[in-house]
Write an enzyme that holds these catalytic residues in place. Structure first.
Site, short mmCIF file in Angstrom:
data_model
loop_
_atom_site.label_atom_id
_atom_site.label_comp_id
_atom_site.label_asym_id
_atom_site.label_seq_id
_atom_site.Cartn_x
_atom_site.Cartn_y
_atom_site.Cartn_z
CB SER A 99 -11.36 -52.75 -6.58
OG SER A 99 -10.24 -51.97 -6.91
CE LYS A 174 -10.14 -48.94 -8.73
NZ LYS A 174 -9.44 -50.20 -8.47
CE LYS A 242 -14.40 -56.25 -8.54
NZ LYS A 242 -13.35 -55.40 -7.90
#
Length: 298
Positions: A99, A174, A242
């Site tokens: 990701s 995502k 993140k």
């Protein structure tokens, strides 16, 4: 000998190890590389082959799959004299299931294409349980032909598999997924503290809530974490921090407002700053408890 493509798997963490093992169970020959020897030993015990370097892992592979924490790690394993692009053979398919930022995926596809290597960005959702059970949602960016070629691999890893658009589209979807998950966990955490401070039977309340419109995959997967305060990481706060940075930056770039998401991003950052970054993201409950002066003794 199997006619299935030979797989190189780079990154054998919480998600990568069970995913690689599911490919082995499906009959694929998997050669893996990661930094931790115990993870290489686990792969070998499952029937895979441990490599001593990225170059050794990818040199004979038809498909290279990467699953590492963030954009810097993807760039570190892809580029440079020891990286994938210098050692994978032309015509190989590189599937990055990490990701990362959409732009990193776009850049990787361009640079790999210059060397004759095809690329898909294919991040996943479903956490450790979804990886183990091979029921992940896989959101893919890239070319239709490459997606079609990779589909049998994806079928061994997940249940919901969708080509979302060109390179970078998988990462964009995502990012949206991580926004929804974080907001959902935060709402569940607030509800848990509200219910407990009100004296309601938490187990009964979560069961009935999950059967109605408030039900969600997040609540189904995480209600036991909330109830027992078991925050063993399936997906760490550090990584969700993140990801919230990715979606916040990407939304700013396209001019999309994230009024609730921005608040939750700050709550994730706060939890991380308080030393909880290594816990599961269901530990957002701890932040709500602190704000509410609520302790359970667990």
């Amino acid at each position: 000998m199997s006619n299935l493509p030979k797989i190189a798997w780079i990154g054998l963490g919480i998600m990568g190890s069970p995913m690689a093992e599911n490919l082995i169970k499906a009959g694929y020959q998997v050669t893996g590389y990661t930094l931790e020897q115990d993870k290489l030993d686990r792969l070998a015990a499952a029937g895979g082959t441990a490599a001593a370097s990225i170059a050794e892992a990818v040199q004979d592979a038809d498909v290279v799959i990467t699953m590492v924490p963030a954009s810097p790690q993807v760039e570190a394993i892809a580029y440079g004299p020891d990286g994938i692009l210098d050692h994978a053979r032309p015509g190989a398919l590189l599937i990055d299931m990490s990701s990362i930022t959409p732009q990193t995926s776009i850049d990787l596809a361009k640079n790999a294409g210059d060397k004759g290597i095809r690329v898909l960005d294919a991040p996943v959702s479903g956490g450790e349980a979804g990886a183990i059970e091979a029921v992940l949602s896989i959101m893919v960016g890239g070319q239709q032909a490459d997606f079609d070629a990779a589909r049998p691999l994806f079928d061994a890893l997940g249940k919901t598999i969708v080509l979302c658009g060109p390179h970078g589209a998988g990462q964009t979807v995502k990012a949206a997924n991580q926004l929804i998950v974080a907001v959902n966990i935060q709402a569940c955490a607030e509800a848990v503290v509200f219910l407990e401070k009100s004296g309601v039977d938490l187990t009964a309340a979560l069961d009935v809530l999950n059967g109605g419109l408030a039900g969600s995959t997040v609540l189904a997967r995480k209600k036991d974490n909330f109830r027992t305060r078991d925050f063993t990481p399936g997906f760490r706060i550090d990584l969700h921090h993140k990801d919230m940075g990715i979606v916040t930056d990407a939304a700013r770039t396209v001019g999309a407002a994230l009024p609730v998401g921005s608040v939750v991003a700050q709550l994730v950052a706060s939890l991380r700053a308080q030393g909880d970054g290594g816990l599961d993201h269901s530990a957002l409950l701890r932040g709500v408890e602190r704000l509410s002066g609520h302790t359970t003794g667990k």
